[in-house]
Design an enzyme around this catalytic site. Structure first.
Site, PDB file in Angstrom:
ATOM      1  N   THR A 168      37.788  32.434  41.954  1.00 48.26           N
ATOM      2  CA  THR A 168      39.105  31.841  42.200  1.00 48.26           C
ATOM      3  C   THR A 168      39.509  32.020  43.659  1.00 48.26           C
ATOM      4  O   THR A 168      40.594  31.619  44.049  1.00 48.26           O
ATOM      5  CB  THR A 168      40.166  32.520  41.313  1.00 48.26           C
ATOM      6  OG1 THR A 168      40.091  33.932  41.539  1.00 48.26           O
ATOM      7  CG2 THR A 168      39.952  32.231  39.852  1.00 48.26           C
ATOM      8  N   VAL A 197      35.465  36.148  38.779  1.00 48.44           N
ATOM      9  CA  VAL A 197      35.702  34.711  38.722  1.00 48.44           C
ATOM     10  C   VAL A 197      35.910  34.138  40.126  1.00 48.44           C
ATOM     11  O   VAL A 197      36.646  34.722  40.934  1.00 48.44           O
ATOM     12  CB  VAL A 197      36.942  34.405  37.843  1.00 48.44           C
ATOM     13  CG1 VAL A 197      36.975  32.926  37.499  1.00 48.44           C
ATOM     14  CG2 VAL A 197      36.947  35.241  36.572  1.00 48.44           C
ATOM     15  N   LYS A 205      46.446  47.801  37.319  1.00 48.34           N
ATOM     16  CA  LYS A 205      45.821  47.222  36.116  1.00 48.34           C
ATOM     17  C   LYS A 205      45.617  48.294  35.042  1.00 48.34           C
ATOM     18  O   LYS A 205      45.756  48.021  33.849  1.00 48.34           O
ATOM     19  CB  LYS A 205      44.488  46.554  36.473  1.00 48.34           C
ATOM     20  CG  LYS A 205      44.660  45.266  37.277  1.00 48.34           C
ATOM     21  CD  LYS A 205      45.369  44.187  36.475  1.00 48.34           C
ATOM     22  CE  LYS A 205      45.481  42.888  37.247  1.00 48.34           C
ATOM     23  NZ  LYS A 205      46.132  41.801  36.501  1.00 48.34           N
ATOM     24  N   TYR A 217      45.929  47.795  43.467  1.00 56.95           N
ATOM     25  CA  TYR A 217      45.612  46.769  42.466  1.00 56.95           C
ATOM     26  C   TYR A 217      44.999  47.406  41.214  1.00 56.95           C
ATOM     27  O   TYR A 217      45.448  47.177  40.094  1.00 56.95           O
ATOM     28  CB  TYR A 217      44.656  45.748  43.087  1.00 56.95           C
ATOM     29  CG  TYR A 217      44.147  44.704  42.126  1.00 56.95           C
ATOM     30  CD1 TYR A 217      45.009  43.764  41.577  1.00 56.95           C
ATOM     31  CD2 TYR A 217      42.801  44.666  41.761  1.00 56.95           C
ATOM     32  CE1 TYR A 217      44.535  42.805  40.694  1.00 56.95           C
ATOM     33  CE2 TYR A 217      42.324  43.709  40.886  1.00 56.95           C
ATOM     34  CZ  TYR A 217      43.194  42.784  40.350  1.00 56.95           C
ATOM     35  OH  TYR A 217      42.738  41.840  39.467  1.00 56.95           O
ATOM     36  N   LEU A 250      42.870  31.229  37.677  1.00 57.05           N
ATOM     37  CA  LEU A 250      42.730  31.288  36.217  1.00 57.05           C
ATOM     38  C   LEU A 250      43.951  30.720  35.498  1.00 57.05           C
ATOM     39  O   LEU A 250      43.826  30.074  34.460  1.00 57.05           O
ATOM     40  CB  LEU A 250      42.526  32.750  35.782  1.00 57.05           C
ATOM     41  CG  LEU A 250      41.119  33.322  35.981  1.00 57.05           C
ATOM     42  CD1 LEU A 250      41.109  34.828  35.744  1.00 57.05           C
ATOM     43  CD2 LEU A 250      40.147  32.640  35.036  1.00 57.05           C
TER      44      LEU A 250
HETATM   45  N1  LIG Z   1      39.307  36.392  39.875  1.00 56.57           N
HETATM   46  C1  LIG Z   1      38.761  37.509  39.402  1.00 56.57           C
HETATM   47  O1  LIG Z   1      37.560  37.797  39.602  1.00 56.57           O
HETATM   48  C2  LIG Z   1      39.589  38.455  38.587  1.00 56.57           C
HETATM   49  C3  LIG Z   1      38.957  39.637  38.132  1.00 56.57           C
HETATM   50  C4  LIG Z   1      39.684  40.533  37.363  1.00 56.57           C
HETATM   51  C5  LIG Z   1      41.001  40.239  37.029  1.00 56.57           C
HETATM   52  N2  LIG Z   1      41.600  39.096  37.485  1.00 56.57           N
HETATM   53  C6  LIG Z   1      42.995  38.849  37.075  1.00 56.57           C
HETATM   54  O2  LIG Z   1      43.119  37.517  36.624  1.00 56.57           O
HETATM   55  C7  LIG Z   1      44.442  37.040  36.869  1.00 56.57           C
HETATM   56  C8  LIG Z   1      44.368  35.735  37.629  1.00 56.57           C
HETATM   57  O3  LIG Z   1      43.643  35.970  38.818  1.00 56.57           O
HETATM   58  P1  LIG Z   1      43.113  34.802  39.750  1.00 56.57           P
HETATM   59  O4  LIG Z   1      41.743  35.166  40.134  1.00 56.57           O
HETATM   60  O5  LIG Z   1      43.420  33.483  39.160  1.00 56.57           O
HETATM   61  O6  LIG Z   1      44.062  35.077  41.019  1.00 56.57           O
HETATM   62  P2  LIG Z   1      44.730  34.080  42.084  1.00 56.57           P
HETATM   63  O7  LIG Z   1      43.899  32.865  42.288  1.00 56.57           O
HETATM   64  O8  LIG Z   1      45.052  34.972  43.248  1.00 56.57           O
HETATM   65  O9  LIG Z   1      46.076  33.655  41.362  1.00 56.57           O
HETATM   66  C9  LIG Z   1      47.072  34.595  41.155  1.00 56.57           C
HETATM   67  C10 LIG Z   1      48.246  33.899  40.518  1.00 56.57           C
HETATM   68  O10 LIG Z   1      49.281  34.889  40.361  1.00 56.57           O
HETATM   69  C11 LIG Z   1      50.438  34.388  41.005  1.00 56.57           C
HETATM   70  N3  LIG Z   1      51.280  35.455  41.523  1.00 56.57           N
HETATM   71  C12 LIG Z   1      51.088  36.206  42.629  1.00 56.57           C
HETATM   72  N4  LIG Z   1      52.140  37.027  42.813  1.00 56.57           N
HETATM   73  C13 LIG Z   1      53.006  36.766  41.800  1.00 56.57           C
HETATM   74  C14 LIG Z   1      54.278  37.240  41.463  1.00 56.57           C
HETATM   75  N5  LIG Z   1      54.926  38.154  42.202  1.00 56.57           N
HETATM   76  N6  LIG Z   1      54.893  36.739  40.366  1.00 56.57           N
HETATM   77  C15 LIG Z   1      54.285  35.796  39.613  1.00 56.57           C
HETATM   78  N7  LIG Z   1      53.090  35.275  39.884  1.00 56.57           N
HETATM   79  C16 LIG Z   1      52.461  35.765  40.977  1.00 56.57           C
HETATM   80  C17 LIG Z   1      49.938  33.479  42.121  1.00 56.57           C
HETATM   81  O11 LIG Z   1      50.977  32.617  42.531  1.00 56.57           O
HETATM   82  P3  LIG Z   1      51.083  32.051  44.058  1.00 56.57           P
HETATM   83  O12 LIG Z   1      50.139  30.892  44.142  1.00 56.57           O
HETATM   84  O13 LIG Z   1      52.507  31.657  44.184  1.00 56.57           O
HETATM   85  O14 LIG Z   1      50.680  33.161  44.971  1.00 56.57           O
HETATM   86  C18 LIG Z   1      48.812  32.783  41.396  1.00 56.57           C
HETATM   87  O15 LIG Z   1      49.295  31.756  40.560  1.00 56.57           O
HETATM   88  C19 LIG Z   1      45.150  38.151  37.634  1.00 56.57           C
HETATM   89  O16 LIG Z   1      45.902  38.938  36.740  1.00 56.57           O
HETATM   90  C20 LIG Z   1      44.008  38.975  38.207  1.00 56.57           C
HETATM   91  O17 LIG Z   1      44.386  40.302  38.435  1.00 56.57           O
HETATM   92  C21 LIG Z   1      40.909  38.188  38.252  1.00 56.57           C
END
Ligand SMILES: NC(=O)c1ccc[n+]([C@@H]2O[C@H](COP(=O)([O-])OP(=O)(O)OC[C@H]3O[C@@H](n4cnc5c(N)ncnc54)[C@H](OP(=O)(O)O)[C@@H]3O)[C@@H](O)[C@H]2O)c1
Length: 265
Positions: A199, A197, A168, A164, A13
């Site tokens: 991702t 999502v 949140k 997790y 995202l």
């Molecule tokens: N995907 C879903 O269905 C979903 C649902 C609910 C909420 N969310 C929330 O949406 C947001 C983005 O999720 P996503 O699905 O895009 O996840 P993702 O693909 O796992 O990406 C997570 C991002 O956070 C970074 N990250 C991990 N540890 C970190 C740290 N210690 N300091 C700074 N950055 C860090 C990762 O960097 P690296 O590449 O270096 O690891 C990556 O850029 C998150 O807050 C997640 O909790 C997602």
């Protein structure tokens, strides 16, 4: 020239926020990654981008000095801060709270999630508060999850994803604390759930297959549940929501369509 800073922009995202926001040449986008040299998708995107309105920066949520440095470099003012970077997946994410191999490991995991997903964003907000106050839009958005909402967990039976989900829920409350402090100063704090999502690593088919048990459990409670969505769909809706949000929304936890985050079923 609206300015946006997004954390966790190496993939998922966060990267999609950068792509979408930078498509408007009048926006300035600060893209933060925890390990910039490894953030090849982001670096490749920026290198090939025509508008040159993306600035890449490095800070890990766990490194408060790096966060402060990023705020110093950004300087001046900031319109919108998007707290997106988070620790999501973990090999012990499938365990319930009473199933950990030891009490020490349980504590270690809970603290790890709390540090990265709660304390890191709090340091980030504190570092950027002066910039947000000087900005025009004055909005801070935390990307949350329904896994952090009690009603969702109980109704769907989401007993896993413990560290997790708890992180949140705490992040939502941290946003509410800032909202309480700054509601009379016009600074808006909002927690937004992005949907389920795609991702996760793998092809669309593989990801759909992996997430199908989650979709089935949610559909059992809400037959109208949309299922998985693309990062593009999620980010489009979240950015529209950010644009529309007013001080009447400050401190809320909302789904990306504006529904109350705890009522999304
Ligand atoms: N995907 C879903 O269905 C979903 C649902 C609910 C909420 N969310 C929330 O949406 C947001 C983005 O999720 P996503 O699905 O895009 O996840 P993702 O693909 O796992 O990406 C997570 C991002 O956070 C970074 N990250 C991990 N540890 C970190 C740290 N210690 N300091 C700074 N950055 C860090 C990762 O960097 P690296 O590449 O270096 O690891 C990556 O850029 C998150 O807050 C997640 O909790 C997602």
């Amino acid at each position: 020239m609206p300015s946006y800073l997004v954390t966790g922009t190496s993939r998922g995202l966060g990267l999609e926020f950068v792509k979408s926001l930078s498509s408007d040449p009048s926006n300035t986008v600060f893209a933060v990654a925890r390990n910039l040299p490894n953030a090849t998708q982001l670096l490749d995107f920026v290198a090939g981008h025509p508008h040159k309105n993306v600035h890449t920066l490095e800070a890990d949520n766990d490194d408060r000095d790096a966060i402060k440095k990023v705020a110093e470099i950004t300087g001046g003012s900031l319109d919108v801060l998007i707290l997106n970077g988070a620790l999501m997946m973990h090999e012990r994410g499938v365990l319930n709270l009473d199933q950990f191999p030891s009490e020490d490991i349980l504590e270690e995991d809970l603290l790890r999630y709390f540090k990265t997903n709660v304390i890191g964003p709090i340091h980030t907000v504190n570092a950027f508060l002066p910039l947000l106050k000087a900005g025009e839009k004055k909005k801070c958005i935390a990307i949350s999850s329904p896994i952090g909402a009690p009603k969702f967990c109980v109704r769907v039976g989401a007993s896993q994803g413990t560290g997790y989900g708890i992180s949140k829920a705490a992040l939502n409350l941290a946003m509410a604390k800032y909202a309480a402090k700054y509601k009379n100063e016009g600074l808006l704090f909002l927690s937004v759930t992005p949907g389920l999502v795609r991702t996760f690593p793998g092809t669309r088919e593989e990801v759909e297959k992996r997430l199908s048990p989650n979709v089935a459990r949610i559909r059992a409670v809400n037959p109208n549940f949309e299922g998985t969505i693309s990062p593009e769909e999620s980010v489009r809706d979240i950015l529209a929501l950010i644009e529309k949000a007013t001080m009447a929304d400050t401190g809320r936890v909302v789904h990306r369509d504006g529904r109350d985050g705890d009522e999304m079923l």
